[in-house]
Write a protein that holds these residues in place. Structure first.
Motif, PDB file in Angstrom:
ATOM      1  N   ALA A  80       0.815  -1.106   0.052  1.00 20.27           N
ATOM      2  CA  ALA A  80       0.006   0.034  -0.044  1.00 20.27           C
ATOM      3  C   ALA A  80       0.823   1.180   0.001  1.00 20.27           C
ATOM      4  O   ALA A  80       1.646   1.521   0.920  1.00 20.27           O
ATOM      5  CB  ALA A  80      -0.877  -0.059   1.147  1.00 20.27           C
ATOM      6  N   VAL A  81       1.022   1.816  -1.221  1.00 16.06           N
ATOM      7  CA  VAL A  81       2.081   2.905  -1.228  1.00 16.06           C
ATOM      8  C   VAL A  81       1.307   4.264  -1.592  1.00 16.06           C
ATOM      9  O   VAL A  81       0.463   4.396  -2.408  1.00 16.06           O
ATOM     10  CB  VAL A  81       3.056   2.669  -2.637  1.00 16.06           C
ATOM     11  CG1 VAL A  81       4.054   3.722  -2.395  1.00 16.06           C
ATOM     12  CG2 VAL A  81       3.724   1.414  -2.407  1.00 16.06           C
ATOM     13  N   THR A  82       1.750   5.258  -0.615  1.00 11.17           N
ATOM     14  CA  THR A  82       1.130   6.474  -0.843  1.00 11.17           C
ATOM     15  C   THR A  82       2.457   7.254  -1.136  1.00 11.17           C
ATOM     16  O   THR A  82       3.423   7.603  -0.497  1.00 11.17           O
ATOM     17  CB  THR A  82       0.665   7.203   0.313  1.00 11.17           C
ATOM     18  OG1 THR A  82      -0.577   6.311   0.842  1.00 11.17           O
ATOM     19  CG2 THR A  82       0.238   8.544   0.302  1.00 11.17           C
ATOM     20  N   ALA A  83       2.429   8.124  -2.259  1.00 10.11           N
ATOM     21  CA  ALA A  83       3.690   8.621  -3.017  1.00 10.11           C
ATOM     22  C   ALA A  83       3.192  10.136  -3.220  1.00 10.11           C
ATOM     23  O   ALA A  83       1.840  10.481  -3.789  1.00 10.11           O
ATOM     24  CB  ALA A  83       3.803   7.989  -4.329  1.00 10.11           C
ATOM     25  N   ASN A  84       3.935  10.979  -2.716  1.00  8.23           N
ATOM     26  CA  ASN A  84       3.946  12.514  -2.814  1.00  8.23           C
ATOM     27  C   ASN A  84       5.011  13.068  -3.681  1.00  8.23           C
ATOM     28  O   ASN A  84       6.066  13.130  -3.265  1.00  8.23           O
ATOM     29  CB  ASN A  84       3.678  13.216  -1.638  1.00  8.23           C
ATOM     30  CG  ASN A  84       3.593  14.614  -1.933  1.00  8.23           C
ATOM     31  OD1 ASN A  84       3.287  15.030  -2.986  1.00  8.23           O
ATOM     32  ND2 ASN A  84       3.419  15.194  -0.726  1.00  8.23           N
ATOM     33  N   TRP A 125       5.151   5.151   2.686  1.00 11.78           N
ATOM     34  CA  TRP A 125       4.888   6.525   2.392  1.00 11.78           C
ATOM     35  C   TRP A 125       6.314   7.097   1.733  1.00 11.78           C
ATOM     36  O   TRP A 125       7.481   6.904   2.133  1.00 11.78           O
ATOM     37  CB  TRP A 125       4.575   7.165   3.718  1.00 11.78           C
ATOM     38  CG  TRP A 125       3.059   6.836   4.241  1.00 11.78           C
ATOM     39  CD1 TRP A 125       2.164   7.796   4.002  1.00 11.78           C
ATOM     40  CD2 TRP A 125       3.134   5.968   5.358  1.00 11.78           C
ATOM     41  NE1 TRP A 125       1.295   6.999   5.048  1.00 11.78           N
ATOM     42  CE2 TRP A 125       1.988   5.901   5.655  1.00 11.78           C
ATOM     43  CE3 TRP A 125       3.962   5.090   5.933  1.00 11.78           C
ATOM     44  CZ2 TRP A 125       1.340   5.156   6.623  1.00 11.78           C
ATOM     45  CZ3 TRP A 125       3.673   4.277   6.796  1.00 11.78           C
ATOM     46  CH2 TRP A 125       2.248   4.168   7.117  1.00 11.78           C
ATOM     47  N   MET A 126       6.087   7.536   0.484  1.00 10.07           N
ATOM     48  CA  MET A 126       7.273   7.857  -0.164  1.00 10.07           C
ATOM     49  C   MET A 126       7.119   9.711  -0.642  1.00 10.07           C
ATOM     50  O   MET A 126       5.935   9.907  -0.874  1.00 10.07           O
ATOM     51  CB  MET A 126       7.309   7.368  -1.456  1.00 10.07           C
ATOM     52  CG  MET A 126       8.766   7.740  -2.029  1.00 10.07           C
ATOM     53  SD  MET A 126       8.818   6.694  -3.550  1.00 10.07           S
ATOM     54  CE  MET A 126       7.707   7.857  -5.043  1.00 10.07           C
ATOM     55  N   THR A 127       7.897  10.408  -0.092  1.00 12.81           N
ATOM     56  CA  THR A 127       8.033  11.591  -0.582  1.00 12.81           C
ATOM     57  C   THR A 127       9.290  12.218  -1.576  1.00 12.81           C
ATOM     58  O   THR A 127      10.306  11.985  -1.105  1.00 12.81           O
ATOM     59  CB  THR A 127       7.787  12.844   0.596  1.00 12.81           C
ATOM     60  OG1 THR A 127       6.817  12.075   1.379  1.00 12.81           O
ATOM     61  CG2 THR A 127       7.723  14.174   0.273  1.00 12.81           C
ATOM     62  N   VAL A 128       8.968  12.883  -2.511  1.00  7.97           N
ATOM     63  CA  VAL A 128      10.048  13.380  -3.289  1.00  7.97           C
ATOM     64  C   VAL A 128       9.700  14.701  -3.528  1.00  7.97           C
ATOM     65  O   VAL A 128       8.753  15.348  -4.141  1.00  7.97           O
ATOM     66  CB  VAL A 128      10.263  12.869  -4.690  1.00  7.97           C
ATOM     67  CG1 VAL A 128      11.434  13.416  -5.472  1.00  7.97           C
ATOM     68  CG2 VAL A 128      10.180  11.442  -4.497  1.00  7.97           C
ATOM     69  N   SER A 129      10.606  15.784  -3.066  1.00 13.04           N
ATOM     70  CA  SER A 129      10.490  17.317  -3.166  1.00 13.04           C
ATOM     71  C   SER A 129      11.605  17.965  -3.531  1.00 13.04           C
ATOM     72  O   SER A 129      12.962  17.357  -3.470  1.00 13.04           O
ATOM     73  CB  SER A 129       9.873  17.824  -1.954  1.00 13.04           C
ATOM     74  OG  SER A 129      10.813  17.535  -0.891  1.00 13.04           O
ATOM     75  N   VAL A 130      11.437  19.434  -4.112  1.00 11.35           N
ATOM     76  CA  VAL A 130      12.588  20.023  -4.318  1.00 11.35           C
ATOM     77  C   VAL A 130      12.373  21.469  -3.616  1.00 11.35           C
ATOM     78  O   VAL A 130      11.374  22.223  -3.915  1.00 11.35           O
ATOM     79  CB  VAL A 130      12.624  20.319  -5.995  1.00 11.35           C
ATOM     80  CG1 VAL A 130      13.870  21.283  -6.380  1.00 11.35           C
ATOM     81  CG2 VAL A 130      12.735  18.933  -6.587  1.00 11.35           C
ATOM     82  N   ASP A 131      13.496  21.852  -3.024  1.00 12.48           N
ATOM     83  CA  ASP A 131      13.279  23.138  -2.199  1.00 12.48           C
ATOM     84  C   ASP A 131      13.482  24.402  -2.942  1.00 12.48           C
ATOM     85  O   ASP A 131      13.822  24.147  -4.217  1.00 12.48           O
ATOM     86  CB  ASP A 131      13.900  23.115  -1.003  1.00 12.48           C
ATOM     87  CG  ASP A 131      15.547  23.177  -1.215  1.00 12.48           C
ATOM     88  OD1 ASP A 131      15.890  23.436  -2.307  1.00 12.48           O
ATOM     89  OD2 ASP A 131      16.156  22.863  -0.161  1.00 12.48           O
ATOM     90  N   ALA A 132      13.564  25.575  -2.549  1.00 14.94           N
ATOM     91  CA  ALA A 132      13.708  26.701  -2.977  1.00 14.94           C
ATOM     92  C   ALA A 132      15.216  26.967  -3.798  1.00 14.94           C
ATOM     93  O   ALA A 132      15.426  27.525  -4.895  1.00 14.94           O
ATOM     94  CB  ALA A 132      13.320  28.072  -2.243  1.00 14.94           C
TER      95      ALA A 132
END
Length: 383
Positions: free
Chosen positions: A270-274, A312-319
């Motif tokens: 059960a994967v929640t990807a953001n 739970w997986m999160t991939v983000s890019v900051d300023a």
């Protein structure tokens, strides 16, 4: 020792050399001079300054110091001690830099300066002229020979280093070719056979339960993708000069991540990807690293925590353009879960991240496990 002498006589060390010679000249005039006059001081200090030309114009330096020596003999009150030493120093440097053929005229001139101003008997006069004019030639010749040997040794060392680099490059190319051949002939052969047999099985049992057909379709598509990646890897191994990262990196990172997550979901996770939308702007190296982090992280969850696990997986890019990756699960903390540095997969992930000057972490997180990575923006790339 030869390199030390060469650097001491180099242009960069000229201020230091002049300072040392000036201190020695002042000490010589104060302690050894017989009440030196202003002319004696001027002649001595000018002789020291004249040696500065020895770096670029050694002949000029030798002639100038010899001329100052003659002036000291003619008009000085005390003996031109400093000019004597400066003239010998300049002649030795001339011989070291230009060779004996260019320095003999200067040596003759220096010897004549002593012969034209006799002190004591003929034997003393000749001895003084020979020693002060010939000894610098000998010292300069030795220094020139030492420099030549040092340069030859340096050239031989460079040639040896280049030969070793060529041999290493050839050995690596041979090794890459062998690996590429084995990947193509062995692994790709077996994967192709598996894909073919799965395809045959899929059509041989059209009335099989939907769950089985779904599994067969997933194995078939995964095998085909594996073959595609293997062909890319073989191409890179055979042509290492190409841009391997761009070749292997996904053209659409969010789509590649979505496909990887969907495959994990079909396996029972059960994967929640953001995944942030701006990850499409990251460079090829970071895109490939994020994809490998996702693939290895989800594979470890299935292997060590079981399919009935939430991720739970999160991939983000900051300023600033730095990319942050987090993947955590709520699986039970089994003793066989991967730990650094034992897990080879995690070691590979850490190496990938650190090659990009990033930070990598992996370890227990409550009842589950967590993998984190921070990939800084690479200068010269879009973020």
């Amino acid at each position: 020792m030869t390199r030390s002498a060469e650097s001491l006589l180099g242009e960069r060390m000229l201020p230091v050399r002049l300072a040392v010679l000036t201190v020695l000249a002042v000490g010589c005039l104060l302690l050894l001079g017989n009440e030196p006059t202003v002319f004696d001081w001027a002649t001595g200090l000018l002789a020291v300054l004249a040696t500065a030309h020895g770096v670029r114009r050694p002949m000029t330096a030798s002639l100038l110091t010899t001329g100052l020596l003659v002036l000291g003999f003619e008009f000085g009150h005390t003996g031109p001690i400093v000019a004597k030493v400066a003239a010998a120093f300049a002649l030795a440097e001339l011989t070291a830099r230009r060779g004996g053929g260019r320095s003999w005229p200067a040596a003759v001139g220096l010897g004549a300066a002593y012969l034209l101003h006799p002190v004591g008997g003929t034997a003393v006069m000749v001895y003084r002229a020979v020693v002060m004019a010939v000894l610098p030639l000998f010292i300069g010749g030795l220094l020139r020979a030492a420099w030549a040997r040092a340069e030859e040794s340096a050239r031989e060392a460079d040639a040896l280093e280049q030969r070793r680099a060529s041999e290493i490059a050839a050995a690596r190319e041979t090794e890459r070719t062998a690996i590429a051949r084995e990947l193509h002939d062995l692994i790709a052969h077996h994967v192709s056979s598996t894909v073919l047999r799965v395809g045959v099985a899929r059509h041989a049992v059209p009335d099989a339960p939907p769950a089985l057909l779904e599994v067969l379709d997933d194995i078939h598509s995964t095998g085909k993708q594996t073959l595609t990646d293997l062909r890319k890897l073989v191409t890179i191994l055979r042509d290492p000069a190409g841009d391997g990262a761009s070749f292997l990196a996904p053209a659409d990172l969010p789509a590649a991540l979505t496909e990887t997550v969907e495959r994990a979901r079909r396996g029972g996770l059960a994967v929640t990807a953001n995944v942030a939308e701006d990850v499409t702007a990251v460079d090829a190296l970071r895109a490939l690293t994020v994809l490998r982090l996702t693939q290895e992280g989800l594979a470890n969850v299935v292997k060590h925590a079981g399919p009935e696990t939430t991720v739970w997986m999160t991939v983000s890019v900051d300023a600033a353009g730095d990319l942050d990756f987090t993947l955590r699960d709520n699986g039970s903390p089994r003793t066989d879960r991967p730990r650094l540095p034992g897990g080879v997969g995690l070691i590979g992930l850490r190496e990938r991240v650190e090659l990009l000057d990033g930070e990598f972490g992996a370890g227990p997180n409550g009842s589950g496990w967590r993998i984190t990575a921070r990939l800084p923006r690479r200068i010269g790339t879009a973020a």
